[in-house]
Design a protein around this motif. Structure first.
Motif, PDB file in Angstrom:
ATOM      1  N   LEU A  89       0.864  -1.186   0.000  1.00 24.89           N
ATOM      2  CA  LEU A  89       0.000   0.000   0.000  1.00 24.89           C
ATOM      3  C   LEU A  89       0.896   1.229   0.000  1.00 24.89           C
ATOM      4  O   LEU A  89       1.634   1.463   0.960  1.00 24.89           O
ATOM      5  CB  LEU A  89      -0.905  -0.005   1.232  1.00 24.89           C
ATOM      6  CG  LEU A  89      -1.717  -1.280   1.487  1.00 24.89           C
ATOM      7  CD1 LEU A  89      -2.433  -1.207   2.832  1.00 24.89           C
ATOM      8  CD2 LEU A  89      -2.682  -1.540   0.352  1.00 24.89           C
ATOM      9  N   ILE A  90       0.829   2.028  -1.070  1.00 24.41           N
ATOM     10  CA  ILE A  90       1.703   3.193  -1.210  1.00 24.41           C
ATOM     11  C   ILE A  90       0.855   4.462  -1.225  1.00 24.41           C
ATOM     12  O   ILE A  90      -0.009   4.621  -2.084  1.00 24.41           O
ATOM     13  CB  ILE A  90       2.535   3.123  -2.508  1.00 24.41           C
ATOM     14  CG1 ILE A  90       3.297   1.805  -2.605  1.00 24.41           C
ATOM     15  CG2 ILE A  90       3.483   4.320  -2.600  1.00 24.41           C
ATOM     16  CD1 ILE A  90       3.886   1.539  -3.986  1.00 24.41           C
ATOM     17  N   PHE A 106      -2.460   7.650   8.309  1.00 18.06           N
ATOM     18  CA  PHE A 106      -2.843   6.416   7.623  1.00 18.06           C
ATOM     19  C   PHE A 106      -2.713   5.202   8.536  1.00 18.06           C
ATOM     20  O   PHE A 106      -2.037   5.239   9.553  1.00 18.06           O
ATOM     21  CB  PHE A 106      -1.992   6.225   6.367  1.00 18.06           C
ATOM     22  CG  PHE A 106      -2.115   7.383   5.413  1.00 18.06           C
ATOM     23  CD1 PHE A 106      -3.317   7.648   4.768  1.00 18.06           C
ATOM     24  CD2 PHE A 106      -1.051   8.241   5.210  1.00 18.06           C
ATOM     25  CE1 PHE A 106      -3.453   8.729   3.918  1.00 18.06           C
ATOM     26  CE2 PHE A 106      -1.173   9.323   4.356  1.00 18.06           C
ATOM     27  CZ  PHE A 106      -2.377   9.574   3.718  1.00 18.06           C
ATOM     28  N   ILE A 107      -3.358   4.131   8.132  1.00 23.76           N
ATOM     29  CA  ILE A 107      -3.278   2.890   8.889  1.00 23.76           C
ATOM     30  C   ILE A 107      -1.841   2.381   8.892  1.00 23.76           C
ATOM     31  O   ILE A 107      -1.037   2.754   8.023  1.00 23.76           O
ATOM     32  CB  ILE A 107      -4.223   1.826   8.296  1.00 23.76           C
ATOM     33  CG1 ILE A 107      -3.850   1.557   6.835  1.00 23.76           C
ATOM     34  CG2 ILE A 107      -5.680   2.234   8.430  1.00 23.76           C
ATOM     35  CD1 ILE A 107      -4.580   0.390   6.221  1.00 23.76           C
ATOM     36  N   ASP A 108      -1.540   1.529   9.841  1.00 22.32           N
ATOM     37  CA  ASP A 108      -0.202   0.948   9.917  1.00 22.32           C
ATOM     38  C   ASP A 108       0.079   0.107   8.677  1.00 22.32           C
ATOM     39  O   ASP A 108      -0.814  -0.552   8.140  1.00 22.32           O
ATOM     40  CB  ASP A 108      -0.073   0.068  11.158  1.00 22.32           C
ATOM     41  CG  ASP A 108      -0.097   0.878  12.436  1.00 22.32           C
ATOM     42  OD1 ASP A 108       0.197   2.087  12.386  1.00 22.32           O
ATOM     43  OD2 ASP A 108      -0.417   0.294  13.486  1.00 22.32           O
ATOM     44  N   GLY A 109       1.305   0.147   8.241  1.00 21.53           N
ATOM     45  CA  GLY A 109       1.728  -0.666   7.113  1.00 21.53           C
ATOM     46  C   GLY A 109       1.731   0.053   5.784  1.00 21.53           C
ATOM     47  O   GLY A 109       2.160  -0.516   4.777  1.00 21.53           O
ATOM     48  N   GLU A 111       3.145   2.518   3.090  1.00 20.80           N
ATOM     49  CA  GLU A 111       4.404   3.155   2.716  1.00 20.80           C
ATOM     50  C   GLU A 111       4.091   4.494   2.070  1.00 20.80           C
ATOM     51  O   GLU A 111       3.033   4.672   1.484  1.00 20.80           O
ATOM     52  CB  GLU A 111       5.155   2.301   1.681  1.00 20.80           C
ATOM     53  CG  GLU A 111       5.582   0.956   2.173  1.00 20.80           C
ATOM     54  CD  GLU A 111       6.258   0.151   1.053  1.00 20.80           C
ATOM     55  OE1 GLU A 111       6.894   0.751   0.167  1.00 20.80           O
ATOM     56  OE2 GLU A 111       6.123  -1.067   1.084  1.00 20.80           O
ATOM     57  N   VAL A 112       5.010   5.419   2.164  1.00 20.36           N
ATOM     58  CA  VAL A 112       4.865   6.705   1.479  1.00 20.36           C
ATOM     59  C   VAL A 112       5.881   6.737   0.346  1.00 20.36           C
ATOM     60  O   VAL A 112       7.049   6.390   0.543  1.00 20.36           O
ATOM     61  CB  VAL A 112       5.095   7.879   2.446  1.00 20.36           C
ATOM     62  CG1 VAL A 112       5.092   9.205   1.692  1.00 20.36           C
ATOM     63  CG2 VAL A 112       4.044   7.871   3.544  1.00 20.36           C
ATOM     64  N   GLY A 113       5.407   7.122  -0.833  1.00 20.80           N
ATOM     65  CA  GLY A 113       6.307   7.177  -1.976  1.00 20.80           C
ATOM     66  C   GLY A 113       5.746   8.052  -3.069  1.00 20.80           C
ATOM     67  O   GLY A 113       4.552   8.330  -3.114  1.00 20.80           O
ATOM     68  N   GLY A 114       6.605   8.446  -3.930  1.00 19.19           N
ATOM     69  CA  GLY A 114       6.182   9.254  -5.064  1.00 19.19           C
ATOM     70  C   GLY A 114       5.885   8.390  -6.273  1.00 19.19           C
ATOM     71  O   GLY A 114       5.906   7.161  -6.205  1.00 19.19           O
TER      72      GLY A 114
END
Length: 131
Positions: A89-90, A106-109, A111-114
């Motif tokens: 999940l990004i 956001f919920i746990d798990g 990821e943050v990405g572009g």
């Protein structure tokens, strides 16, 4: 080698959440490697307050009764199933910057990405789906 499914979710709303998570969990059940890139309004799907942020579009309220009758899991349950199935999940960094959202929203798990993070996954995808 496992198949790869790359999903872009850019719309909010319960109907989109069900579509995205249905495809993602189904793909994961076939042992595909799955990533969902949540951008724009779709960030509501993985928000900790999703229950209050996701609504059914006008004229589509009848789906809720159908989901209940068909024993379709709730969105939080589908997100957990996706996570347990290994779905990546990004959350879109650019949308977060524009809206002021933080990773803690956001919920746990998640990821943050572009876009490049997602494209690195999608370049080798067998299937790409956009919602």
């Amino acid at each position: 080698m496992a198949r790869r499914v790359a999903i872009i979710a850019s719309n909010g709303g319960l109907e989109t959440a069900y579509k995205v998570l249905n495809i993602a969990t189904a793909a994961a059940a076939t042992e595909a490697e799955v990533a969902i890139f949540f951008t724009f309004e779709a960030l509501a799907i993985i928000h900790k307050d999703a229950a209050n942020m996701l609504t059914m579009g006008a004229g589509k309220e009848h789906y809720m009764e159908g989901f209940k009758r068909a024993n379709v899991p709730s969105i939080p349950e589908l997100v957990e199933i996706a996570k347990e199935s290994g779905v990546k999940l990004i959350a879109c960094q650019m949308t977060m910057d524009v809206t002021g959202m933080k990773k803690e929203d956001f919920i746990d798990g998640v990821e943050v990405g572009g876009a490049v993070t997602f494209l690195d996954f999608a370049y080798d995808a067998d299937v790409t789906v956009t919602f």
